[in-house]
Motif scaffolding. Sequence first.
Motif, PDB file in Angstrom:
ATOM      1  N   GLY A 134       0.713  -1.226   0.310  1.00 25.36           N
ATOM      2  CA  GLY A 134      -0.117   0.159   0.070  1.00 25.36           C
ATOM      3  C   GLY A 134       0.854   1.143  -0.172  1.00 25.36           C
ATOM      4  O   GLY A 134       0.282   2.245  -0.199  1.00 25.36           O
ATOM      5  N   TYR A 135       2.268   1.036   0.175  1.00 25.58           N
ATOM      6  CA  TYR A 135       2.995   2.299   0.252  1.00 25.58           C
ATOM      7  C   TYR A 135       3.289   2.695  -1.380  1.00 25.58           C
ATOM      8  O   TYR A 135       3.046   2.022  -2.050  1.00 25.58           O
ATOM      9  N   SER A 136       3.861   3.861  -1.550  1.00 27.47           N
ATOM     10  CA  SER A 136       4.423   4.152  -2.830  1.00 27.47           C
ATOM     11  C   SER A 136       5.801   3.941  -2.822  1.00 27.47           C
ATOM     12  O   SER A 136       6.526   4.034  -1.497  1.00 27.47           O
ATOM     13  N   ILE A 137       6.471   4.062  -3.938  1.00 27.60           N
ATOM     14  CA  ILE A 137       7.886   3.728  -3.825  1.00 27.60           C
ATOM     15  C   ILE A 137       8.537   4.936  -3.025  1.00 27.60           C
ATOM     16  O   ILE A 137       9.649   4.633  -2.598  1.00 27.60           O
ATOM     17  N   SER A 138       8.276   5.995  -3.387  1.00 25.51           N
ATOM     18  CA  SER A 138       8.808   7.257  -2.594  1.00 25.51           C
ATOM     19  C   SER A 138       8.920   7.015  -1.184  1.00 25.51           C
ATOM     20  O   SER A 138       9.361   7.589  -0.475  1.00 25.51           O
TER      21      SER A 138
END
Lengths: 76, 234
Positions: free
Chosen positions: B160-164
């Motif tokens: 659920g996180y983004s790469i950044s």
Amino acid sequence: MVTAYVMVKANTGEADRLKSQILDIGGVDDAHIVAGDVDIIAKVDVESPAAVKEIAADGIQHVAGVEDTQTYIAMD
Amino acid sequence: MRFVIIGAGRVGLRTARVLREEGHDVTIVERDANKAERARNDEFEVVEGDGAREAVLDKVDLESADALGALTGDLNVNFAACMVAKHFGCRTVLRIDEDYREDIYRKFASDVDEVVYPERLGAIGAKNALLGGNIRAIADIAQNLQVVELTITDESPVKGYSISELSIPADARILAFGKRDESMDIPLPDDSIGVGDRVAVLADFDVLEDVRRILVGDASRGAADELTANAGGN
């Protein structure tokens, strides 16, 4: 005078250290890092065959990182 | 490109096959008659003889070869073949037989461009298999540096996180990212990380386990199996 060549099989990648420690042993005339199934060949120049054994067994084999040695005494 | 492989054993023959599959020309040198025959049956061009001898290597036209892989189990043969090949301007790759020799040959063997120790990659593969199905070794960059592909599971802490938003150890870099069922691509900061997505990471061995914990969590083997089962229909 007795001349002998000692084939040294190592078990460490520190070939430079092995070579310099082997060269520091009295009676060792020269040593080279070589390609193949041994890693260093040392040339020994001493007075007697007993001294060859002393250098190989007590000197070279006691250098940390030396796994095994095999000695060839020159006949010519 | 054209390659010469010395040795048609486990490593040599497999390497020859991979090169051929990618459309390259391969000539094999093998001194054992049975192994040479087996390679011929596999439709390889084989020169029978000792790869350490110049007279034998003369028959493989090293001048037109781009590179030579000395991949026998005999270090003396491998080194001699590399020396001859270097003389002809080939790129040279030498197989070593014991891991401590890697540094020695990298440093002292000026005729050898690259050193390979096949057992190392094999050990990494075995280790990955033991750890479970959600981490896979892609490449071995240096003795302590590896590229691995991790598959995000349901238990991944970063799901659920983004790469950044990813925070991975300093000795690791994210190289590529692929959504589930899509090919790997350059990671974009906004890419969101979901179950089944894959992340390729370059990491130092020391932090590999941390990277695994961050990206896939302490997922049990069962969870990894479940993921594989879910993805099974594709």
